[in-house]
Design a protein around this motif. Structure first.
Motif, PDB file in Angstrom:
ATOM      1  N   SER A 299       1.014  -1.318   0.049  1.00 53.58           N
ATOM      2  CA  SER A 299       0.036  -0.091  -0.017  1.00 53.58           C
ATOM      3  C   SER A 299       0.821   1.151  -0.073  1.00 53.58           C
ATOM      4  N   TYR A 300       0.555   2.299  -0.765  1.00 45.01           N
ATOM      5  CA  TYR A 300       1.218   3.621  -0.547  1.00 45.01           C
ATOM      6  C   TYR A 300       0.466   4.281   0.289  1.00 45.01           C
ATOM      7  N   VAL A 301       1.339   5.002   1.171  1.00 45.74           N
ATOM      8  CA  VAL A 301       0.818   5.605   2.400  1.00 45.74           C
ATOM      9  C   VAL A 301       1.663   7.127   2.157  1.00 45.74           C
ATOM     10  N   ASN A 302       0.996   8.191   2.652  1.00 39.60           N
ATOM     11  CA  ASN A 302       1.626   9.726   2.937  1.00 39.60           C
ATOM     12  C   ASN A 302       1.868   9.846   4.298  1.00 39.60           C
ATOM     13  N   THR A 303       3.177   9.706   4.656  1.00 37.67           N
ATOM     14  CA  THR A 303       3.885   9.673   6.022  1.00 37.67           C
ATOM     15  C   THR A 303       4.751  10.325   6.079  1.00 37.67           C
TER      16      THR A 303
END
Length: 462
Positions: free
Chosen positions: A308-312
């Motif tokens: 999964s691609y996450v913005n963190t």
């Protein structure tokens, strides 16, 4: 053994109280009015009966044939004994007899000149009984109306009070979760001032006092750690100049431990100040975790169930992973497993698990767990990991994996501590506000047992 309790709201307690008082008052007034009306009608009936028997007496004594009129009788044996005794004394009177069943009986008797007794007997019925019945119906309807009206009034008053108390409880809960900007007095609102406002002001004052104390403690901690940083750095530098040998190694080791402690305390103080902001970057979570774990804990097993691609913030995420892996290495047993499934990251060891205090209250600084963990670390690792997770808008939960049943042989993979990091669907804003998090029950994700629905990639590091 806990005693059974019955939980009710303030609204229903007030409604029941008002309805009970209204019912008691209505019943008392109804009985008083009923008895007063009945006694008045009986007295009136006795007066009418006496007038009739006196009229019959005059008619009887003036007539020649001595024939009683108006349904009167001469020497009726059914005349009550008390009334007979009164008449034998030469007096006239009336009497009311109330049998166990049926209507009341009205008697009137007068003595005649020849010594006989002239009496008249009738029942208390007809229009008087109808009036009593109508009065009783009106009293019952009025009493029921009072009870229902009291219930409605209680629901109205209690509902308003209950809503204010619930708003106050919700606001106090937000304060307990760390949102110290919430004010209970503003949350309950309203124009009316009552005890709820006094409670709100007391809670707000308590919140302000606690915030001031916490901020003072945080500043003292940060100041002490900051003041220690320079001498500890100098001590570490001086230790490097010592001649090689076991004493020099011990000094350098203790100096490095002190430096690590000072840096951790400073980091905790910064996290407590709620001034930290995440520097967001989009990353492939599974790939990122696999690369970082390979450096931080080469012996750990990484399992990417679903990428999964996450913005963190990669730096803070690496800090969380490092602390969780370090905790597993110190207090757990091999193998250490790291599972990535969507936005959920699990770190599991196969040791004795987390202590009950941590599961119940969460991480606490300078608490290293059970007695068998004494002397290992300073108890700041999980505290820092939880604080960094808050900055990311994530949630960090802790649980123990199910161990083998008592008396049964231990199975492969049973037991151990499980730390679960939930990354949010939406990254925190620039102001530091957090996104909505998933429900807290369970650890969500379905890691093991879903092999027939999701592709698994397992990487074992040497």
């Amino acid at each position: 053994m806990r005693k059974p309790t019955l939980r009710t709201g303030v609204r229903w307690k007030i409604s029941i109280a008002i309805a009970g008082v209204g019912a008691l008052v209505a019943m008392t007034l109804s009985l008083v009015v009923h008895n007063a009306a009945r006694v008045s009608m009986l007295d009136n009936a006795r007066d009418v009966q006496m007038d009739r028997v006196l009229l019959a007496q005059r008619w009887y004594e003036q007539s020649k044939n001595k024939d009683p009129r108006f349904n009167t009788k001469i020497n009726d044996p059914a005349v009550p004994k008390d009334l007979q005794k009164l008449v034998r004394q030469g007096r006239r009177g009336s009497y009311v007899h109330e049998p166990a069943e049926g209507p009341a009986e009205i008697w009137a008797a007068v003595p005649l000149s020849n010594g006989d007794v002239l009496s008249l007997h009738s029942q208390f019925a007809g229009r008087s009984a109808t009036i009593i019945q109508a009065l009783d119906r009106a009293l019952i309807i009025g009493s029921v109306s009072v009870v229902f009206g009291g219930c409605a009034l209680g629901v109205l008053i209690g509902g308003s009070l209950s809503r204010r108390l619930r708003k106050a409880a919700a606001a106090a809960g937000n304060v307990a979760q760390g949102n110290t900007d919430v004010r209970v007095r503003d949350a309950i609102g309203g124009v009316v001032r009552d005890e709820t406002d006094e409670l709100a002001r007391a809670v707000d004052a308590l919140t302000d006092a606690l915030n001031a104390r916490i901020e003072a403690e945080r500043r003292v901690t940060a100041d002490i750690a900051h003041e220690l940083r320079t001498p500890v750095t100098g001590l570490l530098t001086a230790a490097e100049l010592l001649p090689p040998g076991r004493p020099a190694e011990l000094v350098r080791d203790r100096a490095q431990a002190m430096r690590t402690l000072v840096e951790d305390v400073l980091e905790v103080a910064r996290l407590d100040s709620a001034s930290e902001r995440a520097e967001l970057q989009e990353i492939a979570l599974g790939e990122f975790v696999a690369r970082r774990v390979a450096v931080l804990a080469p012996d750990a097993v990484v399992c990417v169930v679903h990428e999964s691609y996450v913005n963190t913030d990669p730096r803070r995420l690496e800090r969380i992973l490092g602390n969780l892996l370090a905790n597993a290495a110190k207090h757990g047993k091999q193998p250490v497993e790291v599972t990535v499934e969507g936005r959920v990251v699990r770190v599991r060891d196969h040791g004795p698990g987390f202590p009950e205090e941590l599961l119940a209250e969460g991480p606490s600084r300078f608490r290293t767990g059970a007695s068998d963990r004494a002397g290992q670390g300073h108890g700041l690792g999980l505290t820092i990991a939880e604080g960094q997770a808050r900055v990311l808008g994530a949630r960090l939960t802790f649980r123990n994996a199910n161990a083998a049943p008592e008396g049964a042989a231990a199975q492969d993979g049973a037991g151990g501590a499980v730390a679960v990091l939930w990354l949010p669907e939406h990254a925190p804003t620039n102001t530091g506000s957090f996104a909505v998090l998933p429900p807290a029950d369970g650890d969500g994700g379905g890691g093991d047992g879903d092999g027939d629905r999701r592709q698994r990639h397992r990487h074992r590091r040497p």
